[in-house]
Design a protein around this motif. Structure first.
Motif, PDB file in Angstrom:
ATOM      1  N   ALA A 140       0.856  -1.185   0.000  1.00 48.32           N
ATOM      2  CA  ALA A 140       0.000   0.000   0.000  1.00 48.32           C
ATOM      3  C   ALA A 140       0.893   1.237   0.000  1.00 48.32           C
ATOM      4  O   ALA A 140       1.830   1.328   0.788  1.00 48.32           O
ATOM      5  N   LEU A 141       0.606   2.172  -0.879  1.00 45.03           N
ATOM      6  CA  LEU A 141       1.492   3.323  -1.060  1.00 45.03           C
ATOM      7  C   LEU A 141       1.052   4.556  -0.280  1.00 45.03           C
ATOM      8  O   LEU A 141       1.781   5.537  -0.223  1.00 45.03           O
ATOM      9  N   PHE A 142      -0.140   4.492   0.319  1.00 41.67           N
ATOM     10  CA  PHE A 142      -0.672   5.674   0.989  1.00 41.67           C
ATOM     11  C   PHE A 142      -0.909   5.411   2.474  1.00 41.67           C
ATOM     12  O   PHE A 142      -1.474   4.382   2.849  1.00 41.67           O
ATOM     13  N   ALA A 143      -0.472   6.344   3.305  1.00 40.81           N
ATOM     14  CA  ALA A 143      -0.867   6.362   4.714  1.00 40.81           C
ATOM     15  C   ALA A 143      -2.090   7.263   4.776  1.00 40.81           C
ATOM     16  O   ALA A 143      -1.989   8.473   4.529  1.00 40.81           O
ATOM     17  N   CYS A 144      -3.247   6.695   5.042  1.00 44.77           N
ATOM     18  CA  CYS A 144      -4.480   7.463   4.862  1.00 44.77           C
ATOM     19  C   CYS A 144      -5.576   6.975   5.806  1.00 44.77           C
ATOM     20  O   CYS A 144      -5.493   5.891   6.377  1.00 44.77           O
ATOM     21  N   ARG A 145      -6.607   7.787   5.912  1.00 39.18           N
ATOM     22  CA  ARG A 145      -7.742   7.451   6.759  1.00 39.18           C
ATOM     23  C   ARG A 145      -8.963   8.216   6.272  1.00 39.18           C
ATOM     24  O   ARG A 145      -8.886   9.409   5.995  1.00 39.18           O
ATOM     25  N   LYS A 146     -10.086   7.521   6.143  1.00 40.37           N
ATOM     26  CA  LYS A 146     -11.335   8.225   5.860  1.00 40.37           C
ATOM     27  C   LYS A 146     -11.729   9.041   7.089  1.00 40.37           C
ATOM     28  O   LYS A 146     -11.727   8.524   8.204  1.00 40.37           O
ATOM     29  N   ILE A 147     -12.065  10.299   6.869  1.00 43.21           N
ATOM     30  CA  ILE A 147     -12.519  11.136   7.978  1.00 43.21           C
ATOM     31  C   ILE A 147     -13.993  11.492   7.826  1.00 43.21           C
ATOM     32  O   ILE A 147     -14.567  12.161   8.683  1.00 43.21           O
ATOM     33  N   ASP A 148     -14.591  11.049   6.734  1.00 43.94           N
ATOM     34  CA  ASP A 148     -16.031  11.148   6.516  1.00 43.94           C
ATOM     35  C   ASP A 148     -16.372  10.116   5.446  1.00 43.94           C
ATOM     36  O   ASP A 148     -15.474   9.523   4.837  1.00 43.94           O
TER      37      ASP A 148
END
Length: 361
Positions: A140-148
């Motif tokens: 996985a290339l992205f450090a991410c999180r849905k915030i909505d």
């Protein structure tokens, strides 16, 4: 397949955190009408636009589908589901393609975080249906999180990673056209071809660190303490354990004529950080400063890394006569805490289709 970036039809199967981040990234790179996002989630199917913030700022038109036929019309199909769902997803794709006479031979499936041997799992399922196609895995290339429901916060983008395909999983052929297509898409990220599936699967800082840090912080997790995973949750003792895990990764990799990048160098290649020592390096990764401690042991970090990297690694090590100490201990403790049936739920040699490979060796 000899297409320009703007001519590629791209599909994304799975629209969680990583799927949203990938959609935002691709939307900022290529024509919007060439991306087909696939999901069965009713709430996601109603979304009309996606917003991204952080490393990628933008608002993008979003037309998701729950029709498998539509995503199989794409040239390049990213799989961004949990790695524990790979067999199910591959079976659905294979079954649908056969029932509807869809030729997958020229398609490229990209596993976005394959863990150890993910490309082998997908390939085995396809071949069990008599299907020959192309499968590539990377991390996985992205450090991410849905915030909505319609918004993703992209905290970090890895600057470097490795690739491997089902065509050369045991000894890479870096001139394969498949790799050229992927590198064309991610033209601002350095993607190198791994020596083999072992090097690709074990070049994964999360697999070294997630279960280790969770093990040391079990009381904090159970108490649902509001802590930062990589800041408050890591100590010198945790770092020593991570380094032991790395050394066992390297020991197995050496038997396959490859090596694993030292975790300090790996973090620097990913995000850029201090090279003084591993503790300082971890605490200085910019996006790690936002990662929360999980509030339950039932979390993705533990399930995926234990079931799909650490457990299969213990099986491989036994086959090649290496007596690992630390990793099997982590697997055994975490499998008891998570109530896992490793043989049933874990990534076995049979699921990867490599039992006979070890007999030959």
């Amino acid at each position: 397949m000899d297409l320009k970036k703007e001519d590629l039809k791209v599909g994304i199967w799975g629209l969680g955190n990583e799927g949203f981040a990938l959609y935002s990234y691709l939307s900022s790179k290529i024509l919007l009408n060439n991306i087909t996002p696939f999901t069965s989630n009713e709430q996601t199917l109603r979304i009309k636009t996606i917003h991204s913030t952080g490393k990628i700022e933008g608002t993008y038109q979003f037309i998701p589908t729950n029709e498998i036929r539509k995503i199989l019309e794409c040239d390049l199909i990213f799989i961004t589901t949990l790695t524990t769902a790979y067999e199910e997803v591959a079976s659905k794709i294979a079954s649908f393609s056969i029932q509807n006479n869809i030729d997958l031979k020229q398609k490229i499936f990209v596993l976005f975080s394959g863990k150890l041997g993910g490309v082998l799992v997908f390939d085995k399922v396809f071949k069990s249906f008599g299907i020959e196609t192309n499968v590539i895995e990377t991390d996985a290339l992205f450090a991410c999180r849905k915030i909505d429901v319609d918004t993703v916060w992209i905290r970090g983008i890895k600057k470097w990673n490795l690739l491997i395909s089902n065509k050369d999983a045991f000894k890479s052929a870096s001139d394969l056209h498949l790799y050229k297509v992927i590198k064309m898409i991610f033209d601002d990220i350095q993607l190198d071809v791994a020596d083999n599936f072992i090097q690709r699967g074990l070049t994964d800082f999360g697999a070294m660190a997630h279960a280790t840090i969770c093990l040391i912080n079990l009381a904090n997790i159970d108490s649902k303490r509001d802590l930062l995973f990589y800041i408050d949750g890591i100590t010198e003792n945790a770092v020593r354990l991570i380094e032991k895990v790395y050394l066992e990764f390297e020991e197995v990799a050496n038997r396959f004529n490859t090596h694993i990048v030292d975790p300090i160098i790996l973090l620097d290649r990913y995000y850029g950080t201090s090279k003084d020592n591993l503790l300082v390096a971890i605490k200085n990764v910019p996006n790690y400063k936002h990662t929360k401690m999980p509030n339950s042991v039932n979390n993705r970090m533990l399930y995926e890394d234990v079931l799909n990297t650490l457990y299969p690694l213990t099986l491989i090590s036994k086959k090649i006569g290496i007596d690992l100490k630390v990793i099997p201990s982590i697997v055994n403790i975490m499998s008891e805490i998570l109530l896992l049936d490793l043989e049933k739920e874990g990534r076995t040699l049979e699921k990867m289709g490599i039992n006979n490979f070890f007999h030959r060796r």
